[in-house]
Design an enzyme around this catalytic site. Structure first.
Site, PDB file in Angstrom:
ATOM      1  N   HIS A 144     100.595 -39.403 -30.972  1.00 13.64           N
ATOM      2  CA  HIS A 144     100.062 -38.502 -29.929  1.00 13.64           C
ATOM      3  C   HIS A 144     101.176 -37.730 -29.215  1.00 13.64           C
ATOM      4  O   HIS A 144     102.312 -37.701 -29.699  1.00 13.64           O
ATOM      5  CB  HIS A 144      99.170 -39.293 -28.969  1.00 13.64           C
ATOM      6  N   GLU A 151      99.087 -43.971 -23.951  1.00 13.01           N
ATOM      7  CA  GLU A 151      99.612 -44.366 -25.252  1.00 13.01           C
ATOM      8  C   GLU A 151     100.725 -43.422 -25.675  1.00 13.01           C
ATOM      9  O   GLU A 151     101.720 -43.838 -26.272  1.00 13.01           O
ATOM     10  CB  GLU A 151      98.480 -44.349 -26.285  1.00 13.01           C
ATOM     11  N   GLU A 174     100.061 -50.734 -34.265  1.00 15.08           N
ATOM     12  CA  GLU A 174      99.307 -50.707 -33.014  1.00 15.08           C
ATOM     13  C   GLU A 174      99.874 -51.887 -32.233  1.00 15.08           C
ATOM     14  O   GLU A 174      99.544 -53.040 -32.484  1.00 15.08           O
ATOM     15  CB  GLU A 174      97.806 -50.902 -33.275  1.00 15.08           C
TER      16      GLU A 174
HETATM   17 ZN    ZN Z   1      97.244 -43.922 -31.410  1.00 21.31          ZN
END
Ligand code: ZN
Length: 342
Positions: A132, A169, A305
């Site tokens: 992102h 994030e 993650e």
């Molecule tokens: Zn992500």
């Protein structure tokens, strides 16, 4: 990622876990010792006893309730050669510099010094892909554009998720990537970031995938935080399924990417004490064919993650700079092992 529209980060549904479990089990044997070492480093054994149990079947770890503090993983697990320095000079938020005070490992403490550099990764190039972009939210038209990922079309990029307190994030992934870059650079590697807070949005997932080859990277890791159910916690690594469709043909990277994935799974756990995800994947590993970043990569690549940002326990960890340093350590150690044990 925005869990309201899809699965973890960029893209939706998670894959079957059966195939993965098989893969993981097969790979577990040679890794049993390392798995046990990792397990030893995890203070909260109770959270995930399946891994140690399986490892025990093959290796019968010694007695044990000797638990080391989470911040003190066995220096050996997957880390680089002992001469490898770790975090020479932490300093909080300086881009490019390794922040955090916190020596992630005992070896970090031992070797921390301004001269702690090595050449173990000289000549090697790594692509770090921070998931992102903090600016994505203000560029919805650009990031919602559909791009071709070979077996389908996906949004160019997404905003990513955040903790309930608003730590995004995108901020997390960029910070951890910069910390990992500092460690790898100190080991002699050339490190390229797919984005370094130097562009207003994106890049799109197809460009992120191409970035590895563009940088002539030997390996790539995409760093994310998940937006899972609040009751779920833990980390998982996503490896590429073979995708040969349209413009995608990642057949050549599947095997090395799986090797990298296993190293990253074990190294990350050893460095952070974070348990495997209990709400997705199996044994901390998933394999997917719906991620453009993996479908279109020409160099070995995996996603991690690092935790579930919607879970209060994980959010607290991920918001802590000291824990992020440990996360970066785990990622850097895995890449170092991958590039030096081929
Ligand atoms: Zn992500």
């Amino acid at each position: 990622m925005t869990r309201t529209t899809s699965g973890p980060h960029d893209e939706p549904p998670r894959r079957s876990r059966l195939l993965l479990a098989t893969t993981a089990a097969g790979a577990l044997v040679p890794l049993c010792l390392a798995g046990w070492l990792s397990w030893q480093a995890v203070a909260d054994h109770g959270r995930d006893d399946t891994a140690p149990a399986r490892a025990a079947g093959a290796a019968a770890p010694p007695s044990t309730s000797s638990s080391a503090p989470p911040s003190a993983p066995p220096s050996a697990a997957f880390s680089a050669p002992s001469s490898t320095p770790v975090d020479a000079s932490p300093s909080a938020d300086a881009p490019g510099a390794t922040p955090g005070t916190a020596a992630a490992t005992p070896s970090a403490t031992a070797t921390a010094s301004s001269t702690a550099t090595s050449t173990v990764l000289a000549g090697r190039t790594v692509l770090l892909d921070p998931g992102h972009n903090p600016g994505n939210a203000a560029h919805s038209a650009e990031i919602n554009r559909q791009v071709d990922i070979g077996n389908g079309r996906k949004e160019c990029d997404t905003t990513g998720t955040s903790t309930n307190a608003g730590y995004s994030e995108a901020e997390y992934s960029l910070d951890v990537s910069r910390r990992a870059r500092a460690i790898l650079t100190a080991r002699g590697a050339t490190v390229v970031l797919a984005q370094d807070g130097d562009r207003p949005w994106g890049p799109c997932i197809d460009e992120r995938a191409r970035a590895g080859a563009a940088a002539h990277a030997d390996a790539a890791v995409s760093v994310h935080g998940d937006g899972g159910p609040p009751g779920g916690s833990g980390f998982h690594v996503i490896m590429p399924a073979k995708v040969v469709a349209g413009k995608a043909d990642n057949a050549a990277i599947v095997e090395p990417s799986h090797r990298l994935g296993l190293l990253l799974r074990d190294s990350f756990r050893a460095a952070t004490g974070e348990p495997y995800a209990d709400y997705v994947a199996a044994q901390g590993l998933d394999t997917r064919s719906d991620l453009g970043g993996l479908n279109l990569s020409a160099v070995p690549k995996v996603f991690i993650e690092c935790g579930n940002m919607r879970n209060s326990t994980d959010a607290k960890r991920m918001t802590d700079p000291q824990w992020r340093q440990q996360a970066a350590q785990g990622i850097a150690d895995a890449l170092t092992a991958f590039l030096t044990t081929r």
